[in-house]
Design a protein around this motif. Structure first.
Motif, PDB file in Angstrom:
ATOM      1  N   THR A  65      37.552  40.087  38.984  1.00  0.00           N
ATOM      2  CA  THR A  65      37.242  41.245  38.142  1.00  0.00           C
ATOM      3  C   THR A  65      36.140  40.896  37.155  1.00  0.00           C
ATOM      4  OG1 THR A  65      39.467  42.149  38.375  1.00  0.00           O
ATOM      5  CG2 THR A  65      38.185  42.893  36.471  1.00  0.00           C
ATOM      6  N   ASP A  69      32.682  42.872  36.987  1.00  0.00           N
ATOM      7  CA  ASP A  69      32.295  43.517  35.725  1.00  0.00           C
ATOM      8  C   ASP A  69      30.917  43.054  35.253  1.00  0.00           C
ATOM      9  OD1 ASP A  69      34.671  44.955  35.649  1.00  0.00           O
ATOM     10  OD2 ASP A  69      35.626  43.643  34.159  1.00  0.00           O
ATOM     11  N   ARG A  70      30.657  41.736  35.331  1.00  0.00           N
ATOM     12  CA  ARG A  70      29.347  41.220  34.906  1.00  0.00           C
ATOM     13  C   ARG A  70      28.234  41.805  35.752  1.00  0.00           C
ATOM     14  NH1 ARG A  70      31.987  36.142  34.452  1.00  0.00           N
ATOM     15  NH2 ARG A  70      31.158  35.482  36.474  1.00  0.00           N
ATOM     16  N   GLU A  72      28.246  44.513  37.503  1.00  0.00           N
ATOM     17  CA  GLU A  72      28.131  45.954  37.262  1.00  0.00           C
ATOM     18  C   GLU A  72      27.381  46.229  35.956  1.00  0.00           C
ATOM     19  OE1 GLU A  72      31.096  49.578  38.257  1.00  0.00           O
ATOM     20  OE2 GLU A  72      31.864  48.149  36.788  1.00  0.00           O
ATOM     21  N   ARG A  73      27.692  45.461  34.919  1.00  0.00           N
ATOM     22  CA  ARG A  73      26.983  45.616  33.636  1.00  0.00           C
ATOM     23  C   ARG A  73      25.489  45.346  33.773  1.00  0.00           C
ATOM     24  NH1 ARG A  73      31.497  43.177  31.390  1.00  0.00           N
ATOM     25  NH2 ARG A  73      30.504  41.151  31.402  1.00  0.00           N
ATOM     26  N   ARG A  79      30.823  49.975  41.978  1.00  0.00           N
ATOM     27  CA  ARG A  79      32.118  50.266  42.597  1.00  0.00           C
ATOM     28  C   ARG A  79      32.033  51.695  43.116  1.00  0.00           C
ATOM     29  NH1 ARG A  79      33.977  47.495  37.546  1.00  0.00           N
ATOM     30  NH2 ARG A  79      35.369  45.787  38.136  1.00  0.00           N
TER      31      ARG A  79
END
Length: 142
Positions: A65, A69-70, A72-73, A79
């Protein structure tokens, strides 16, 4: 042993190149490995989920995760809902990540492809079998 040592040298040099790419783009080395796994899955036509990514990287759920998350940022990963099963979330590498990768690794890819043009089909097949064998010996789940 000479071939093994040459292969080891190539992997060290490539790992250093990946580390430089990661640092330049605000990523961890694991983030780069994640992108490679996801791009390989895309090329193979395989769905990529968080669970599969974690298995490919040898990470637990929390670590997976954090990587997702990294990325995606940074705008490198998205996603997306699976169109066949809306309950399932798939991971998609964004075009920006592909562009960054091509800018950094394109010359290496191009020179490698050019080098292989000098090999006949039998030689290319031998290289392919060797690399697949080494990958299998490493226990790569790909």
């Amino acid at each position: 042993m000479q071939i093994f040592h040459l292969l080891r040298g190539v992997t060290v040099a490539y790992s250093l190149r990946q580390g430089e790419f990661a640092a330049r783009n605000g990523m961890h080395a694991t983030d780069v490995r994640a992108l490679i796994c996801l791009l390989d899955a895309e090329r193979a036509g395989a769905d990529a989920t968080a669970g599969r990514l974690g298995a490919w990287l040898g990470l637990n759920s929390a670590g997976t995760t954090a990587v997702i998350d990294r990325l995606e940022r940074l705008g490198l990963l998205a996603r997306v809902r699976d169109e066949r099963d809306r309950r399932r979330v798939l991971l998609r590498v964004e075009d920006r990540a592909k562009e960054l990768g091509r800018a950094s690794f394109g010359p290496l890819i191009d020179s490698t492809v050019a080098l292989l043009r000098d090999f006949d089909e039998g030689e290319r097949d031998a290289v392919r079998r060797f690399l697949l064998g080494v990958r299998d010996a490493l226990g790569d789940p790909a």
